[in-house]
Design a protein around this motif. Structure first.
Motif, PDB file in Angstrom:
ATOM      1  N   VAL A   7       0.849  -1.204   0.000  1.00 17.41           N
ATOM      2  CA  VAL A   7       0.000   0.000   0.000  1.00 17.41           C
ATOM      3  C   VAL A   7       0.879   1.246   0.000  1.00 17.41           C
ATOM      4  O   VAL A   7       0.653   2.171  -0.789  1.00 17.41           O
ATOM      5  CB  VAL A   7      -0.974  -0.004   1.201  1.00 17.41           C
ATOM      6  N   ASP A   8       1.911   1.276   0.842  1.00 18.09           N
ATOM      7  CA  ASP A   8       2.802   2.441   0.902  1.00 18.09           C
ATOM      8  C   ASP A   8       3.547   2.634  -0.413  1.00 18.09           C
ATOM      9  O   ASP A   8       3.671   3.755  -0.910  1.00 18.09           O
ATOM     10  CB  ASP A   8       3.807   2.293   2.052  1.00 18.09           C
ATOM     11  N   THR A   9       4.051   1.546  -0.999  1.00 20.08           N
ATOM     12  CA  THR A   9       4.806   1.615  -2.251  1.00 20.08           C
ATOM     13  C   THR A   9       3.944   2.138  -3.383  1.00 20.08           C
ATOM     14  O   THR A   9       4.334   3.059  -4.106  1.00 20.08           O
ATOM     15  CB  THR A   9       5.373   0.226  -2.618  1.00 20.08           C
ATOM     16  N   VAL A  10       2.773   1.554  -3.543  1.00 22.67           N
ATOM     17  CA  VAL A  10       1.895   1.966  -4.648  1.00 22.67           C
ATOM     18  C   VAL A  10       1.411   3.386  -4.435  1.00 22.67           C
ATOM     19  O   VAL A  10       1.395   4.193  -5.377  1.00 22.67           O
ATOM     20  CB  VAL A  10       0.709   0.979  -4.807  1.00 22.67           C
ATOM     21  N   THR A  11       1.063   3.734  -3.215  1.00 27.92           N
ATOM     22  CA  THR A  11       0.583   5.082  -2.930  1.00 27.92           C
ATOM     23  C   THR A  11       1.672   6.113  -3.203  1.00 27.92           C
ATOM     24  O   THR A  11       1.393   7.181  -3.755  1.00 27.92           O
ATOM     25  CB  THR A  11       0.112   5.184  -1.467  1.00 27.92           C
ATOM     26  N   ALA A  12       2.910   5.792  -2.868  1.00 26.71           N
ATOM     27  CA  ALA A  12       4.015   6.727  -3.072  1.00 26.71           C
ATOM     28  C   ALA A  12       4.436   6.835  -4.536  1.00 26.71           C
ATOM     29  O   ALA A  12       4.817   7.908  -4.998  1.00 26.71           O
ATOM     30  CB  ALA A  12       5.214   6.304  -2.229  1.00 26.71           C
ATOM     31  N   GLN A  13       4.370   5.732  -5.282  1.00 27.74           N
ATOM     32  CA  GLN A  13       4.920   5.720  -6.637  1.00 27.74           C
ATOM     33  C   GLN A  13       3.887   5.909  -7.738  1.00 27.74           C
ATOM     34  O   GLN A  13       4.229   6.334  -8.832  1.00 27.74           O
ATOM     35  CB  GLN A  13       5.683   4.422  -6.885  1.00 27.74           C
ATOM     36  N   ALA A  14       2.651   5.551  -7.480  1.00 26.53           N
ATOM     37  CA  ALA A  14       1.622   5.650  -8.518  1.00 26.53           C
ATOM     38  C   ALA A  14       0.787   6.894  -8.297  1.00 26.53           C
ATOM     39  O   ALA A  14       0.545   7.305  -7.170  1.00 26.53           O
ATOM     40  CB  ALA A  14       0.725   4.411  -8.492  1.00 26.53           C
ATOM     41  N   ASP A  15       0.321   7.468  -9.379  1.00 27.01           N
ATOM     42  CA  ASP A  15      -0.600   8.589  -9.304  1.00 27.01           C
ATOM     43  C   ASP A  15      -1.997   8.000  -9.475  1.00 27.01           C
ATOM     44  O   ASP A  15      -2.472   7.830 -10.592  1.00 27.01           O
ATOM     45  CB  ASP A  15      -0.286   9.611 -10.394  1.00 27.01           C
ATOM     46  N   LEU A  16      -2.625   7.656  -8.356  1.00 27.47           N
ATOM     47  CA  LEU A  16      -3.900   6.950  -8.389  1.00 27.47           C
ATOM     48  C   LEU A  16      -5.054   7.833  -8.845  1.00 27.47           C
ATOM     49  O   LEU A  16      -6.128   7.338  -9.160  1.00 27.47           O
ATOM     50  CB  LEU A  16      -4.201   6.347  -7.017  1.00 27.47           C
ATOM     51  N   GLU A  17      -4.841   9.152  -8.896  1.00 26.07           N
ATOM     52  CA  GLU A  17      -5.919  10.075  -9.258  1.00 26.07           C
ATOM     53  C   GLU A  17      -5.940  10.439 -10.740  1.00 26.07           C
ATOM     54  O   GLU A  17      -6.972  10.786 -11.281  1.00 26.07           O
ATOM     55  CB  GLU A  17      -5.799  11.356  -8.431  1.00 26.07           C
ATOM     56  N   ASN A  18      -4.774  10.389 -11.383  1.00 28.96           N
ATOM     57  CA  ASN A  18      -4.675  10.845 -12.769  1.00 28.96           C
ATOM     58  C   ASN A  18      -4.395   9.696 -13.720  1.00 28.96           C
ATOM     59  O   ASN A  18      -4.011   8.611 -13.298  1.00 28.96           O
ATOM     60  CB  ASN A  18      -3.573  11.906 -12.896  1.00 28.96           C
ATOM     61  N   GLU A  19      -4.566   9.982 -15.001  1.00 27.93           N
ATOM     62  CA  GLU A  19      -4.291   8.974 -16.024  1.00 27.93           C
ATOM     63  C   GLU A  19      -2.819   8.594 -15.982  1.00 27.93           C
ATOM     64  O   GLU A  19      -1.955   9.457 -15.854  1.00 27.93           O
ATOM     65  CB  GLU A  19      -4.638   9.541 -17.402  1.00 27.93           C
ATOM     66  N   PRO A  20      -2.503   7.323 -16.103  1.00 27.64           N
ATOM     67  CA  PRO A  20      -1.103   6.896 -16.097  1.00 27.64           C
ATOM     68  C   PRO A  20      -0.401   7.281 -17.398  1.00 27.64           C
ATOM     69  O   PRO A  20      -1.039   7.478 -18.427  1.00 27.64           O
ATOM     70  CB  PRO A  20      -1.195   5.377 -15.977  1.00 27.64           C
ATOM     71  N   GLU A  21       0.883   7.379 -17.314  1.00 32.12           N
ATOM     72  CA  GLU A  21       1.703   7.672 -18.478  1.00 32.12           C
ATOM     73  C   GLU A  21       2.183   6.359 -19.074  1.00 32.12           C
ATOM     74  O   GLU A  21       2.951   5.633 -18.451  1.00 32.12           O
ATOM     75  CB  GLU A  21       2.918   8.525 -18.082  1.00 32.12           C
ATOM     76  N   ALA A  22       1.746   6.029 -20.264  1.00 27.23           N
ATOM     77  CA  ALA A  22       2.118   4.770 -20.905  1.00 27.23           C
ATOM     78  C   ALA A  22       3.614   4.698 -21.193  1.00 27.23           C
ATOM     79  O   ALA A  22       4.176   3.619 -21.265  1.00 27.23           O
ATOM     80  CB  ALA A  22       1.327   4.588 -22.191  1.00 27.23           C
ATOM     81  N   GLU A  23       4.259   5.861 -21.334  1.00 24.69           N
ATOM     82  CA  GLU A  23       5.676   5.876 -21.670  1.00 24.69           C
ATOM     83  C   GLU A  23       6.564   5.425 -20.513  1.00 24.69           C
ATOM     84  O   GLU A  23       7.700   5.059 -20.709  1.00 24.69           O
ATOM     85  CB  GLU A  23       6.122   7.283 -22.094  1.00 24.69           C
ATOM     86  N   ASP A  24       6.080   5.515 -19.291  1.00 26.99           N
ATOM     87  CA  ASP A  24       6.905   5.186 -18.134  1.00 26.99           C
ATOM     88  C   ASP A  24       6.864   3.681 -17.864  1.00 26.99           C
ATOM     89  O   ASP A  24       6.302   3.219 -16.879  1.00 26.99           O
ATOM     90  CB  ASP A  24       6.456   5.983 -16.910  1.00 26.99           C
ATOM     91  N   THR A  25       7.481   2.931 -18.743  1.00 27.44           N
ATOM     92  CA  THR A  25       7.450   1.471 -18.675  1.00 27.44           C
ATOM     93  C   THR A  25       8.144   0.943 -17.428  1.00 27.44           C
ATOM     94  O   THR A  25       7.666   0.011 -16.797  1.00 27.44           O
ATOM     95  CB  THR A  25       8.113   0.873 -19.938  1.00 27.44           C
ATOM     96  N   ARG A  26       9.269   1.534 -17.072  1.00 32.78           N
ATOM     97  CA  ARG A  26      10.027   1.054 -15.903  1.00 32.78           C
ATOM     98  C   ARG A  26       9.191   1.156 -14.620  1.00 32.78           C
ATOM     99  O   ARG A  26       9.118   0.213 -13.844  1.00 32.78           O
ATOM    100  CB  ARG A  26      11.325   1.833 -15.765  1.00 32.78           C
ATOM    101  N   LEU A  27       8.539   2.300 -14.419  1.00 29.31           N
ATOM    102  CA  LEU A  27       7.681   2.477 -13.243  1.00 29.31           C
ATOM    103  C   LEU A  27       6.514   1.496 -13.295  1.00 29.31           C
ATOM    104  O   LEU A  27       6.180   0.865 -12.288  1.00 29.31           O
ATOM    105  CB  LEU A  27       7.155   3.909 -13.148  1.00 29.31           C
ATOM    106  N   ARG A  28       5.914   1.359 -14.454  1.00 30.58           N
ATOM    107  CA  ARG A  28       4.788   0.425 -14.587  1.00 30.58           C
ATOM    108  C   ARG A  28       5.217  -0.987 -14.211  1.00 30.58           C
ATOM    109  O   ARG A  28       4.538  -1.676 -13.451  1.00 30.58           O
ATOM    110  CB  ARG A  28       4.246   0.434 -16.014  1.00 30.58           C
TER     111      ARG A  28
END
Length: 104
Positions: free
Chosen positions: A70-91
């Motif tokens: 929960v902490d990792t996803v909350t800190a690293q993902a932008d749960l409110e906005n559309e994801p960036e498809a280009e950021d493959t490493r983060l995904r």
């Protein structure tokens, strides 16, 4: 052990951020593990094990892993906005713990 309210909140938060099914996560971890340059994925394997458990079967170790996810996803993902498809490493990093930011 966590009290019932804390456990309920953690269970809900965990299942909110882990949006991949156990089959999707298992497939992803197999793909990741087959690569030569990947690191071991113990947290991803733990998430997979938790997804296959009932709430009443959780251990203290499971609760620690759930909080970490929960902490990792909350800190690293932008749960409110559309994801960036280009950021493959983060995904891919997030998918390792069961969160696919491109999944609706």
């Amino acid at each position: 052990m966590a009290d019932a309210l804390e456990l309920d909140a953690l269970w809900e938060d965990f299942h909110r951020v882990v949006n991949m099914t156990s089959a999707e996560l298992a497939d992803w971890l197999r793909v990741r593990d087959s690569g030569e340059l990947t690191e071991p994925l113990p947290l991803g394997r733990h998430v997979l094990a938790i997804l296959q458990k009932r709430r009443t079967d959780l251990t203290e170790d499971d609760l620690r892993a759930m909080r970490e996810v929960v902490d990792t996803v909350t800190a690293q993902a932008d749960l409110e906005n559309e994801p960036e498809a280009e950021d493959t490493r983060l995904r891919h990093r997030l998918m390792t713990v069961g969160h696919d930011p491109l999944k609706p």
